[in-house]
Design a protein around this motif. Structure first.
Motif, PDB file in Angstrom:
ATOM      1  N   LEU A  21      68.561  38.922 -88.789  1.00 47.33           N
ATOM      2  CA  LEU A  21      68.165  39.474 -87.508  1.00 47.33           C
ATOM      3  C   LEU A  21      69.134  40.519 -86.971  1.00 47.33           C
ATOM      4  O   LEU A  21      68.733  41.619 -86.586  1.00 47.33           O
ATOM      5  N   ILE A  22      70.414  40.193 -86.905  1.00 48.14           N
ATOM      6  CA  ILE A  22      71.388  41.120 -86.319  1.00 48.14           C
ATOM      7  C   ILE A  22      71.425  42.422 -87.111  1.00 48.14           C
ATOM      8  O   ILE A  22      71.478  43.517 -86.526  1.00 48.14           O
ATOM      9  N   ASP A  23      71.376  42.329 -88.428  1.00 52.16           N
ATOM     10  CA  ASP A  23      71.394  43.544 -89.248  1.00 52.16           C
ATOM     11  C   ASP A  23      70.143  44.398 -89.017  1.00 52.16           C
ATOM     12  O   ASP A  23      70.183  45.618 -89.187  1.00 52.16           O
ATOM     13  N   ALA A  24      69.033  43.742 -88.648  1.00 55.40           N
ATOM     14  CA  ALA A  24      67.790  44.476 -88.439  1.00 55.40           C
ATOM     15  C   ALA A  24      67.773  45.225 -87.116  1.00 55.40           C
ATOM     16  O   ALA A  24      66.939  46.111 -86.909  1.00 55.40           O
ATOM     17  N   ILE A  25      68.686  44.883 -86.202  1.00 55.77           N
ATOM     18  CA  ILE A  25      68.790  45.587 -84.922  1.00 55.77           C
ATOM     19  C   ILE A  25      69.674  46.816 -85.141  1.00 55.77           C
ATOM     20  O   ILE A  25      70.866  46.699 -85.412  1.00 55.77           O
ATOM     21  N   LYS A  26      69.118  48.001 -85.037  1.00 54.35           N
ATOM     22  CA  LYS A  26      69.833  49.222 -85.393  1.00 54.35           C
ATOM     23  C   LYS A  26      71.099  49.430 -84.563  1.00 54.35           C
ATOM     24  O   LYS A  26      72.090  49.973 -85.044  1.00 54.35           O
ATOM     25  N   LEU A  27      71.072  49.001 -83.309  1.00 51.74           N
ATOM     26  CA  LEU A  27      72.220  49.198 -82.420  1.00 51.74           C
ATOM     27  C   LEU A  27      73.345  48.189 -82.671  1.00 51.74           C
ATOM     28  O   LEU A  27      74.430  48.340 -82.105  1.00 51.74           O
ATOM     29  N   SER A  28      73.091  47.180 -83.475  1.00 63.03           N
ATOM     30  CA  SER A  28      74.036  46.058 -83.574  1.00 63.03           C
ATOM     31  C   SER A  28      75.473  46.442 -83.935  1.00 63.03           C
ATOM     32  O   SER A  28      76.411  45.794 -83.449  1.00 63.03           O
ATOM     33  N   PRO A  29      75.718  47.489 -84.760  1.00 61.19           N
ATOM     34  CA  PRO A  29      77.122  47.819 -85.048  1.00 61.19           C
ATOM     35  C   PRO A  29      77.919  48.237 -83.818  1.00 61.19           C
ATOM     36  O   PRO A  29      79.155  48.202 -83.837  1.00 61.19           O
ATOM     37  N   LEU A  30      77.246  48.638 -82.742  1.00 63.97           N
ATOM     38  CA  LEU A  30      77.932  49.088 -81.527  1.00 63.97           C
ATOM     39  C   LEU A  30      77.865  48.051 -80.413  1.00 63.97           C
ATOM     40  O   LEU A  30      78.375  48.291 -79.321  1.00 63.97           O
ATOM     41  N   PRO A 172      76.119  76.342 -83.997  1.00 59.91           N
ATOM     42  CA  PRO A 172      77.123  76.580 -85.049  1.00 59.91           C
ATOM     43  C   PRO A 172      78.242  75.540 -85.059  1.00 59.91           C
ATOM     44  O   PRO A 172      78.927  75.381 -86.081  1.00 59.91           O
ATOM     45  N   ASP A 173      78.472  74.830 -83.954  1.00 58.72           N
ATOM     46  CA  ASP A 173      79.522  73.813 -83.909  1.00 58.72           C
ATOM     47  C   ASP A 173      79.059  72.456 -84.432  1.00 58.72           C
ATOM     48  O   ASP A 173      79.858  71.529 -84.560  1.00 58.72           O
ATOM     49  N   PHE A 174      77.773  72.331 -84.741  1.00 64.59           N
ATOM     50  CA  PHE A 174      77.241  71.065 -85.226  1.00 64.59           C
ATOM     51  C   PHE A 174      77.776  70.765 -86.626  1.00 64.59           C
ATOM     52  O   PHE A 174      77.794  71.626 -87.497  1.00 64.59           O
ATOM     53  N   VAL A 175      78.221  69.519 -86.828  1.00 67.03           N
ATOM     54  CA  VAL A 175      78.720  69.071 -88.136  1.00 67.03           C
ATOM     55  C   VAL A 175      77.753  68.025 -88.680  1.00 67.03           C
ATOM     56  O   VAL A 175      77.537  66.979 -88.057  1.00 67.03           O
ATOM     57  N   HIS A 176      77.165  68.281 -89.815  1.00 64.95           N
ATOM     58  CA  HIS A 176      76.177  67.382 -90.392  1.00 64.95           C
ATOM     59  C   HIS A 176      76.848  66.224 -91.133  1.00 64.95           C
ATOM     60  O   HIS A 176      77.878  66.404 -91.786  1.00 64.95           O
ATOM     61  N   VAL A 177      76.259  65.033 -91.030  1.00 63.51           N
ATOM     62  CA  VAL A 177      76.683  63.881 -91.836  1.00 63.51           C
ATOM     63  C   VAL A 177      75.445  63.271 -92.467  1.00 63.51           C
ATOM     64  O   VAL A 177      74.380  63.238 -91.865  1.00 63.51           O
ATOM     65  N   ASP A 178      75.596  62.802 -93.703  1.00 62.63           N
ATOM     66  CA  ASP A 178      74.459  62.206 -94.415  1.00 62.63           C
ATOM     67  C   ASP A 178      74.227  60.756 -94.018  1.00 62.63           C
ATOM     68  O   ASP A 178      73.096  60.287 -93.960  1.00 62.63           O
ATOM     69  N   LYS A 179      75.303  60.039 -93.752  1.00 62.91           N
ATOM     70  CA  LYS A 179      75.186  58.617 -93.459  1.00 62.91           C
ATOM     71  C   LYS A 179      76.298  58.212 -92.520  1.00 62.91           C
ATOM     72  O   LYS A 179      77.452  58.568 -92.718  1.00 62.91           O
ATOM     73  N   GLY A 180      75.956  57.462 -91.493  1.00 60.35           N
ATOM     74  CA  GLY A 180      76.950  57.058 -90.516  1.00 60.35           C
ATOM     75  C   GLY A 180      77.055  55.557 -90.360  1.00 60.35           C
ATOM     76  O   GLY A 180      76.587  54.788 -91.206  1.00 60.35           O
ATOM     77  N   ARG A 186      73.352  61.326 -87.519  1.00 55.36           N
ATOM     78  CA  ARG A 186      73.061  62.523 -88.308  1.00 55.36           C
ATOM     79  C   ARG A 186      74.099  63.638 -88.197  1.00 55.36           C
ATOM     80  O   ARG A 186      74.018  64.625 -88.922  1.00 55.36           O
ATOM     81  N   GLY A 187      75.057  63.516 -87.301  1.00 55.71           N
ATOM     82  CA  GLY A 187      76.014  64.600 -87.175  1.00 55.71           C
ATOM     83  C   GLY A 187      77.037  64.334 -86.097  1.00 55.71           C
ATOM     84  O   GLY A 187      77.130  63.229 -85.561  1.00 55.71           O
ATOM     85  N   MET A 188      77.805  65.382 -85.773  1.00 46.24           N
ATOM     86  CA  MET A 188      78.863  65.253 -84.769  1.00 46.24           C
ATOM     87  C   MET A 188      78.986  66.558 -83.987  1.00 46.24           C
ATOM     88  O   MET A 188      78.826  67.654 -84.534  1.00 46.24           O
ATOM     89  N   LEU A 189      79.277  66.395 -82.696  1.00 48.07           N
ATOM     90  CA  LEU A 189      79.466  67.548 -81.825  1.00 48.07           C
ATOM     91  C   LEU A 189      80.296  67.108 -80.635  1.00 48.07           C
ATOM     92  O   LEU A 189      80.057  66.039 -80.054  1.00 48.07           O
ATOM     93  N   HIS A 190      81.323  67.919 -80.281  1.00 46.14           N
ATOM     94  CA  HIS A 190      82.200  67.605 -79.150  1.00 46.14           C
ATOM     95  C   HIS A 190      82.833  66.207 -79.272  1.00 46.14           C
ATOM     96  O   HIS A 190      83.038  65.518 -78.272  1.00 46.14           O
ATOM     97  N   ILE A 194      76.331  61.853 -83.336  1.00 38.46           N
ATOM     98  CA  ILE A 194      74.972  62.035 -82.822  1.00 38.46           C
ATOM     99  C   ILE A 194      74.022  61.071 -83.517  1.00 38.46           C
ATOM    100  O   ILE A 194      73.938  61.021 -84.744  1.00 38.46           O
ATOM    101  N   VAL A 195      73.297  60.297 -82.705  1.00 37.22           N
ATOM    102  CA  VAL A 195      72.326  59.344 -83.210  1.00 37.22           C
ATOM    103  C   VAL A 195      70.944  59.757 -82.717  1.00 37.22           C
ATOM    104  O   VAL A 195      70.728  59.932 -81.517  1.00 37.22           O
TER     105      VAL A 195
END
Length: 259
Positions: A21-30, A172-180, A186-190, A194-195
């Motif tokens: 159950l906990i793993d199935a909740i996408k927000l659970s790592p936070l 242009p400041d957006f940094v892409h990530v494949d897996k977080g 999907r990426g990072m900014l400031h 970014i989720v």
């Protein structure tokens, strides 16, 4: 005829749901997951909130320190019960393509996890730190971060819907990530990870630090089964008792977009 209740053991299915159950909740790592109240009676919970004791003071040689009291407030939260029922006919089982047994378990798991996650987003919307922007973009995110003051060294996650993600990924400041760390990252900014989440409406976005939200589990997942002999169906139900809380209001910023 082989009956469905001979093929699905409710106790085994319940244990499967509890583990997954906990793993199935996408927000659970936070999310701060609390199991200390499992088995304790009551439909309402008093959950603590602690205030900062203040900055340390300079102490001269031989001088005594003055103790301060730990200031704690509490919030009463309602214990919720969510559940889902599914049935399957003998004919569907005997002629089924694939594995209906696994599908029943996976569907019940997804149903409960989906409800709990929706409630966690509901707590996120209670954020008291708010920043308004006419249009969404990276400048609005940068201005919203001011509400954290100097406390921007911790991990921060920016939750946006797919439409607003399209705005950020073109920057242009957006940094892409494949897996977080969590699903949808999907990426990072400031400095924010970014989720992308469909649950975030077009008129909102959120910046959140880990453990701002709490999920209190009151009981293990209960699975029960029954047989409807008149229709030749087997019915399975699953339910969970839990509570959700925005435990640290200073760790969430709500960005309100548009009018």
């Amino acid at each position: 005829m082989t009956m469905r209740n001979n093929l699905i053991d409710p106790q085994v299915l319940g244990q499967y749901l509890e583990v997954k159950l906990i793993d199935a909740i996408k927000l659970s790592p936070l999310v701060m997951v609390d199991r200390t109240l499992e088995g304790r009676a009551g439909s309402k919970l008093e959950l603590p909130k602690y205030a900062f004791i203040g900055q340390a003071e300079e102490v001269a040689e031989g001088q005594e320190m003055t103790p301060v009291s730990l200031q704690a407030t509490s919030e009463e939260v309602q214990v919720k019960k969510c559940g889902k029922a599914v049935d399957i006919t003998d004919e569907a089982m005997l002629s089924a393509y694939g594995n209906p047994v696994n599908e029943i378990g996976n569907q019940l798991l997804k149903a409960i996890a989906d409800k709990i996650e929706a409630d966690l987003y509901g707590e996120m919307r209670k954020a008291t730190k708010e920043h308004e922007v006419a249009e969404f973009g990276k400048d609005g995110v940068a201005d919203a971060l001011v509400l954290f003051g100097e406390d921007i060294e911790e991990e921060m996650y920016l939750f946006v819907n797919p439409k607003h993600f399209a705005v950020l990924r073109k920057d242009p400041d957006f940094v892409h990530v494949d897996k977080g760390v969590i699903t949808g990252e999907r990426g990072m900014l400031h400095g924010c990870k970014i989720v992308v989440a469909n649950r975030v409406a077009e008129g909102e976005a959120f910046i959140m630090k880990p453990n701002a939200l709490a999920l209190v589990m009151k009981r293990n997942v209960i699975v029960e089964a029954d047989r409807d002999i008149l229709s030749g169906k087997n019915i399975y139900t699953a339910n969970e008792h839990y509570a959700v809380q925005l435990r640290y209001e200073d760790k969430v910023i709500k960005i309100k977009i548009g009018a």
